[in-house]
Design a protein around this motif. Structure first.
Motif, short mmCIF file in Angstrom:
data_model
loop_
_atom_site.label_atom_id
_atom_site.label_comp_id
_atom_site.label_asym_id
_atom_site.label_seq_id
_atom_site.Cartn_x
_atom_site.Cartn_y
_atom_site.Cartn_z
N HIS A 121 43.00 41.52 88.63
CA HIS A 121 42.78 42.73 87.85
C HIS A 121 43.38 42.50 86.46
O HIS A 121 44.54 42.09 86.35
N GLU A 124 47.07 43.83 84.92
CA GLU A 124 48.28 43.67 85.74
C GLU A 124 49.03 42.45 85.22
O GLU A 124 49.06 41.38 85.83
N ARG A 169 41.13 46.54 84.15
CA ARG A 169 41.17 46.13 85.56
C ARG A 169 39.93 45.32 85.96
O ARG A 169 40.01 44.35 86.70
N HIS A 208 49.49 41.10 92.14
CA HIS A 208 48.96 42.25 91.42
C HIS A 208 50.10 43.11 90.89
O HIS A 208 51.26 42.88 91.22
N GLU A 209 49.74 44.10 90.07
CA GLU A 209 50.68 45.17 89.73
C GLU A 209 50.03 46.50 90.10
O GLU A 209 48.81 46.62 90.13
ZN LIG Z 1 45.40 44.79 91.31
#
Ligand SMILES: [Zn+2]
Length: 525
Positions: A121, A124, A169, A208-209
């Protein structure tokens, strides 16, 4: 006339310059803006005092950009030509080449393979910066470089380059790369998944974040809440992943990483996300969806985790803390792999899905539990009771016997191509043959009237019946005594929620027979 024309051109040029300048200012503002109060940052998420030598930390603002990434990895490759190799695995929709960095020190001993991915994404940012920090430390710091004696490590620093460049994203066509891991409709998904399948790792982390300030959080507590946890771990609750692999991932790999983070005061939890369902907020814990990386990787006989760091929308707030969290988790997984080499190897070699049931759909456990959050009014941690749907505690809903093989009609090249990208081995029938098989008849059918993630989703129910059928030479055979058999179940069973039929890759209708059959005899074709 000429002069007027020149003036006009000048005006247009100035307008363009003005637009570009405002766009740059705007982007700068977005990437540095944080909705979080200083108080909350200092109290719960103080910066960690550590030296990080990745490009973003050499500047005051912004993050590592594409050119800086390329320079950074090329420098490592030049400095350590015997260890580092760089492969360009594909081109993004906007034409940017996506690099894969492989760290492989020559050695005669057996090695485990580990796969790290950042930036699937594009907003992130600590996920990508974190894997660059891991590379830097593994190569330049003797406290970590010993790990390369026992491991071959493949790293994709920025999987979604087009999204990353504009901190968005999604991929350039607006689709989500982490909802596309079975339908494989996005250009990037295909080469990212092919890279994963070719490397065939023992252990994988997709970094991810997550967004700690969410719209629906404003209706919780008096003035709203924000998330409390620095890092969350998602492992697969999918029942087609052998239980021993699911348990080992949680009890050994995740646990060790949590201990390391907690020792630095970094808070951790099992993954949880919220969802608004008809005015109510539901929390989903864990995941069992093959369309997302955690489960997709696990179904490929891998110890797999999706890591979520608290970061989306925070700009550079607590950025070192976030990058350090990614780094600490990655290094902990590498150490755990090295310390348990034989056990990991044995576990994955012998325990791949030998279950004689194919789990087609499953139900999540529902419970009400306290959740620790930060109250925005008092800026203190509080517990609130929330409804949780827990994929880690799923029970089977629809099951079928696991066939000896699936047989697929020879005109279904497009789904066969997808199966191969998923690392599923596909054979072909060498001559026409009449076989006794189980066929599917669609006896309940509906299709969404709006596209979701680029497709009109179909919902089917089928009944199966035994029949004798002539299969032509070149019909496809997917034997189920293979490592990635869980991915075949998840994509080929008609009711499977992330399968080719659910995602409309294979279109059908009420009362249609499907071109997929189940071969039940325990006998090679
Ligand atoms: Zn993500």
């Amino acid at each position: 006339m000429g002069r007027q024309y020149n003036n006009h051109l000048f005006f247009l040029a100035m307008k363009k310059v003005f637009l570009i300048i405002s766009l740059i200012l705007c982007l700068n503002f977005i990437q540095d803006f944080s909705p979080q109060s200083k108080n909350i940052t200092e109290k719960f998420f103080p910066e960690i005092n550590v030296e990080i030598n990745t490009p973003a930390f050499k500047k005051e603002k912004g993050f590592t950009n594409y050119n800086e990434l390329i320079v950074f990895i090329n420098q490592l490759q030049k400095k350590y030509p015997d260890i580092v190799s760089i492969k360009h695995i594909g081109e993004s929709q906007k034409g940017k080449s996506v690099p894969l960095v492989i760290l492989n020190k020559k050695s005669d001993t057996k090695k485990l393979k580990v796969f790290f991915q950042g930036g699937l994404h594009g907003d992130e940012m600590a996920s990508s910066e974190g894997v660059l920090f891991i590379m830097d430390k593994l190569l330049n710091d003797t406290a970590y470089s010993y790990l390369l004696n026992k491991l071959e490590i493949a790293i994709i620093p920025i999987a979604n380059i087009d999204g990353y460049e504009v901190q968005d994203r999604y991929a350039a066509n607006g689709l989500d790369l982490n909802r596309d891991q079975t339908k494989l409709m996005i250009k990037e998904s295909v080469f990212l998944k092919q890279t994963f399948s070719d490397f065939n790792p023992h252990v994988a982390i997709d970094f991810h974040e997550y967004r700690p300030f969410r719209k629906e959080f404003s209706q919780l507590s008096s003035y709203g809440i924000t998330s409390y946890y620095d890092a969350m771990f998602m492992t697969s609750g999918n029942l087609n992943v052998p239980e021993k692999i699911r348990d080992y991932t949680k009890n050994v790999f995740v646990k060790n990483a949590e201990n390391v983070l907690n020792s630095f005061g970094i808070t951790t939890r099992e993954y949880l996300t919220s969802d608004k369902v008809m005015g109510d907020i539901h929390f989903n814990q864990g995941s069992n969806n093959a369309r997302s990386s955690a489960t997709s990787f696990a179904l490929a006989n891998t110890i797999s985790t999706l890591v979520e760091i608290r970061g989306v929308g925070l700009g550079r707030t607590s950025f070192k803390r976030r990058v350090f969290s990614v780094f600490s988790i990655g290094i902990s997984y590498l150490k755990t792999a090295v310390e348990n080499m034989n056990e990991v190897d044995e576990l994955l070699k012998s325990k791949f899905n030998t279950n004689n049931l194919a789990i087609v759909t499953s139900k999540k456990e529902k419970s009400v539990e306290p959740l620790k959050v930060i109250d925005l009014e008092t800026e203190k941690e509080i517990n609130i009771d929330v409804t949780i749907f827990n994929a880690s505690k799923s029970t089977a809903d629809l099951t079928r016997s696991k066939p000896f093989a699936y047989i697929i009609k020879n005109n279904q090249q497009s789904i066969i191509a997808k199966l191969k990208v998923l690392g599923v081995i596909v054979n072909e029938l060498e001559a026409d043959k009449e076989l006794e098989v189980e066929s599917y008849l669609v006896n309940d059918y509906s299709v969404d009237d709006e596209k979701n993630e680029g497709v009109y989703q179909q919902k089917v129910k089928t009944i199966t019946s035994i029949e004798k059928k002539l299969f032509l030479k070149g019909s496809y055979i997917v034997y189920m005594n293979q490592e990635n058999c869980g991915l075949a179940i998840e994509t080929l069973e008609p009711e499977a929620p992330n399968g080719f039929i659910s995602f409309g890759i294979l279109t059908t209708k009420q009362n249609n027979k499907l071109p997929i059959y189940r071969y039940l005899k325990n006998e090679k074709l």
